[in-house]
Design an enzyme around this catalytic site. Structure first.
Site, PDB file in Angstrom:
ATOM      1  CG  LEU A  24     -35.315  33.753 -17.254  1.00  0.00           C
ATOM      2  CD1 LEU A  24     -35.108  32.561 -16.331  1.00  0.00           C
ATOM      3  CD2 LEU A  24     -35.811  33.283 -18.618  1.00  0.00           C
ATOM      4  CG  ASP A  25     -42.545  37.454 -17.326  1.00  0.00           C
ATOM      5  OD1 ASP A  25     -42.633  38.655 -17.624  1.00  0.00           O
ATOM      6  OD2 ASP A  25     -43.432  36.812 -16.754  1.00  0.00           O
TER       7      ASP A  25
END
Length: 271
Positions: A111-112
């Site tokens: 995930l960013d």
């Protein structure tokens, strides 16, 4: 994996009982009823022996975990944490969330840095590689808080598809959850693993993302797990995840037979 009754193996009903499926007596009933498969083939003989380390078993189509050494963990990743087990720039990484487990865990996809939500951690290399492989495309559900008032026409545009610099992309599903005070909440369902795909899609339709959280990954739901907390998957969740992984293991190049978690899985998904 063997397709024959290995005399040196373990009786199937004992394997099922040891895996917590049911008592040995009930496991025998499941076998006789034709509800158990070994390596994709129905087994009805009570004398069948298998190799728990190599054979794949499912009951009613749901995969059974036979290797007790494998760990499957759900993390609600906070923002401000890099999806890696080590960051050369000194940012917070995933190591702080894996200290309760002796096994060396790795993240499935990523995930960013500024995105929170459901991230799977495991020491199961085969599962990690399948689920993070671009050709497999696990479905993910995101909730995005975006700038502006999103209209039904914008939702339809997301479903029909938008053109990005690396090609067209469309949401599997999209719906507006709420709009107030100049912002909107949008739920997006995607199977793409392209970098920052949700943020780029919403920017393309004129609604930059303010906050983004992943609520679902394949069959797994974040539920009420607090931000920054991790827990082991339940038996039902493990079965669903393993079933999904086995369904995708036929993809060319998706599985490394060594079972090692490849470092490349850390960079194959970034929303």
């Amino acid at each position: 994996m063997s397709d024959f009754d290995a005399p040196e193996g373990v009786r199937l009903q004992k394997v099922l009982a040891n895996a917590g499926v049911a008592s040995r007596r009930v496991s025998e009933d499941l076998i006789v009823a034709g509800r158990v498969r070994v390596n994709g083939k129905v087994v009805t003989e009570l004398g069948r022996r298998i190799d728990p380390e190599n054979d794949l078993v499912d009951v009613d189509g749901t995969a059974i975990q036979l290797d007790a050494g494998k760990r499957y963990v759900m993390l609600n990743k906070p923002t401000g944490v890099i999806s890696s087990m080590k960051d050369d720039r000194g940012r917070r990484d995933l190591r702080e969330f894996t200290r309760d487990w002796e096994e060396r865990l790795f993240n499935v996809g990523r995930l960013d840095y500024d995105t929170s939500g459901l991230l799977v951690l495991t020491n199961d290399g085969g599962l990690a590689q399948v689920l993070a492989h671009p050709s497999f495309g696990v479905t993910k559900v995101y909730i995005a808080k975006v700038e502006g008032t999103v209209t039904p026409a914008t939702i339809q545009r997301l479903i029909r598809g938008v053109e990005l610099e690396d090609g067209p992309i469309q949401a599997d599903k999209a719906r507006l959850l709420d709009s107030s005070q100049g912002t909107s909440l949008v739920e997006l369902t995607l199977h793409s693993g392209r970098n920052r795909i949700v943020r780029r899609m919403m920017a393309e339709v004129g609604h930059p993302v303010i906050e983004l959280v992943r609520r679902q990954f394949g069959p797994l739901h974040l539920g009420t797990l607090p931000v920054g907390r991790a827990r082991e998957l339940t038996k039902v969740e493990r079965g669903a995840l393993l079933t999904l992984s086995r369904q995708g293991s036929g993809a060319d190049g998706a599985v490394d037979p060594s079972g090692e978690v490849p470092a490349s899985t850390e960079g194959q998904e970034n929303s």
